[in-house]
Scaffold this active site. Structure first.
Site, PDB file in Angstrom:
ATOM      1  CG  MET A  34      -7.221 -22.599 -10.685  1.00  0.00           C
ATOM      2  SD  MET A  34      -7.500 -22.567 -12.451  1.00  0.00           S
ATOM      3  CE  MET A  34      -6.071 -23.463 -13.042  1.00  0.00           C
ATOM      4  CG  LEU A  37      -5.000 -27.315  -2.649  1.00  0.00           C
ATOM      5  CD1 LEU A  37      -5.520 -26.931  -1.277  1.00  0.00           C
ATOM      6  CD2 LEU A  37      -4.701 -26.084  -3.491  1.00  0.00           C
ATOM      7  CG  HIS A  41      -1.402 -25.023  -4.121  1.00  0.00           C
ATOM      8  ND1 HIS A  41      -1.387 -26.196  -4.842  1.00  0.00           N
ATOM      9  CD2 HIS A  41      -1.761 -24.052  -4.987  1.00  0.00           C
ATOM     10  CE1 HIS A  41      -1.750 -25.943  -6.084  1.00  0.00           C
ATOM     11  NE2 HIS A  41      -1.968 -24.651  -6.212  1.00  0.00           N
ATOM     12  CD  GLN A  65      -7.232 -19.510 -14.651  1.00  0.00           C
ATOM     13  OE1 GLN A  65      -7.799 -18.830 -13.801  1.00  0.00           O
ATOM     14  NE2 GLN A  65      -5.995 -19.961 -14.479  1.00  0.00           N
ATOM     15  N   GLY A 151       2.388 -17.670  -6.369  1.00  0.00           N
ATOM     16  CA  GLY A 151       3.687 -18.317  -6.515  1.00  0.00           C
ATOM     17  C   GLY A 151       4.496 -17.724  -7.662  1.00  0.00           C
ATOM     18  CB  VAL A 180       7.660 -25.398  -3.542  1.00  0.00           C
ATOM     19  CG1 VAL A 180       7.990 -26.649  -2.730  1.00  0.00           C
ATOM     20  CG2 VAL A 180       7.382 -24.225  -2.613  1.00  0.00           C
ATOM     21  CB  SER A 189       2.910 -27.921 -11.760  1.00  0.00           C
ATOM     22  OG  SER A 189       1.760 -27.872 -12.579  1.00  0.00           O
ATOM     23  CB  SER A 190      -2.295 -28.689 -10.056  1.00  0.00           C
ATOM     24  OG  SER A 190      -2.262 -27.829  -8.954  1.00  0.00           O
TER      25      SER A 190
HETATM   26  O1  PAF Z   1      -2.510 -19.826 -10.400  1.00  0.00           O
HETATM   27  C1  PAF Z   1      -3.669 -20.294 -10.355  1.00  0.00           C
HETATM   28  O2  PAF Z   1      -3.906 -21.360  -9.780  1.00  0.00           O
HETATM   29  C2  PAF Z   1      -4.809 -19.551 -11.041  1.00  0.00           C
HETATM   30  O3  PAF Z   1      -4.385 -18.953 -12.214  1.00  0.00           O
HETATM   31  C3  PAF Z   1      -5.492 -18.537 -10.120  1.00  0.00           C
HETATM   32  C4  PAF Z   1      -4.545 -17.408  -9.697  1.00  0.00           C
HETATM   33  C5  PAF Z   1      -6.008 -19.231  -8.865  1.00  0.00           C
HETATM   34  C6  PAF Z   1      -6.679 -17.896 -10.829  1.00  0.00           C
HETATM   35  O4  PAF Z   1      -7.616 -18.845 -11.207  1.00  0.00           O
END
Ligand code: PAF
Length: 285
Positions: A34, A37, A41, A65, A151, A180, A189-190
């Protein structure tokens, strides 16, 4: 697709590029993200680079989501910076569709994995995994990768996607990559960049709590209630954090265990204001 990253935003374009690559015999690896990064990532992109000829990174903040009160609008977005990160980590292609492109027209099909999504994040984020599974199914259908990389920080997401891929007889191999961490142990985490300075200082308590749990289990403790209590005591060292859940579950079925036997997952979710952090570890007894 060499010498810099190709950025595509439509399904037709990305399909054509990957069909052309496959026709040359190239193996395609997909890293779904998403955006925002970070080094976590990059580790997925590098793993994909090592095993495939073409590495696609999807960057799509998937609206389906996020719950109505969650941080969809505040989720960090910087496509320019992300493309540079993909380039440096060795990716070839960025797929950055709009929500209209991904959910065109009267979108009415959903992918729901039952059971595994009942507890942990599924309990506090109703509908979250339905959105994740639907978008991942669509990304797999669009890119048809040989392998897709996820991850282990999102342990439940990984388990759910592995089950979905198994149940739907997906050709793509789901590859799990290790968590990581920052130097102080905080899982990357973002969302970390949205923590206040005070919360950022306290957030490594999640990893400390997991390490306390690991030490207890390694010393022979098998009672989940005792491990749970020790985790909560360590999390109390982060008074800005509000515990969403502390769970000790079977690693395969994700259901709570009273006694730690075999491989179990210890998973945490803690809110610092409107930033919800998760972390986990596996223990084997
Ligand atoms: O883990 C994420 O960043 C998201 O849940 C994913 C797997 C890209 C789906 O949108």
């Amino acid at each position: 697709m060499s010498g810099g990253v190709t950025c595509l935003s439509t399904i037709v374009e990305v399909r054509a590029a990957l069909d052309e690559a496959r026709a040359r015999g190239a193996r395609v690896g997909l890293v779904p993200t998403m955006g925002a990064l970070h080094e976590g990532h990059c580790s997925l992109i590098r793993a994909a680079r090592a095993e495939n000829d073409v590495v696609v990174v999807s960057i799509f903040v998937n609206p389906t989501q996020f719950g109505p009160t969650e941080d969809f609008t505040k989720y960090p977005r910087d496509i320019g910076a992300d493309v540079r990160v993909v380039d440096e980590a060795g990716g070839d292609l960025v797929f950055n569709p709009s929500a209209e492109e991904m959910y065109a027209g009267d979108h009415s099909t959903w992918v729901d994995v039952q059971g595994l999504t009942d507890g942990l994040c599924g309990r506090s984020r109703p509908g979250h995994f339905r959105g994740v599974c639907t978008v991942v199914t669509k990304l797999l259908a669009i890119c048809q990768p040989e392998r897709a990389y996820f991850g282990e920080k999102d342990a439940q997401q990984l388990a759910v996607i592995q089950r979905m891929a198994r149940d739907l007889n997906t050709r793509t191999k789901i590859v799990a990559c290790p968590i990581v961490r920052e130097a102080d142990g905080l899982a990357m985490s973002s969302r970390n960049i949205r923590l206040s300075p005070e919360s950022r200082t306290q957030a490594p308590a999640l990893n400390r709590a997991l390490r306390v749990a690991q030490t207890l289990v390694a010393a022979g403790e098998r009672r989940s209630s005792v491990v749970d209590k020790a985790i909560r005591a360590t999390l109390a060292e982060a008074p800005l954090g509000e515990i969403d859940y502390v769970e000790i579950v079977g690693a395969e079925n994700l259901t709570p265990v009273e006694t730690i036997v075999g491989t179990c997952l210890i998973a945490l979710a803690v809110r610092f204001g409107d930033v919800r952090l998760i972390d986990n570890t596996r223990v084997t007894a």
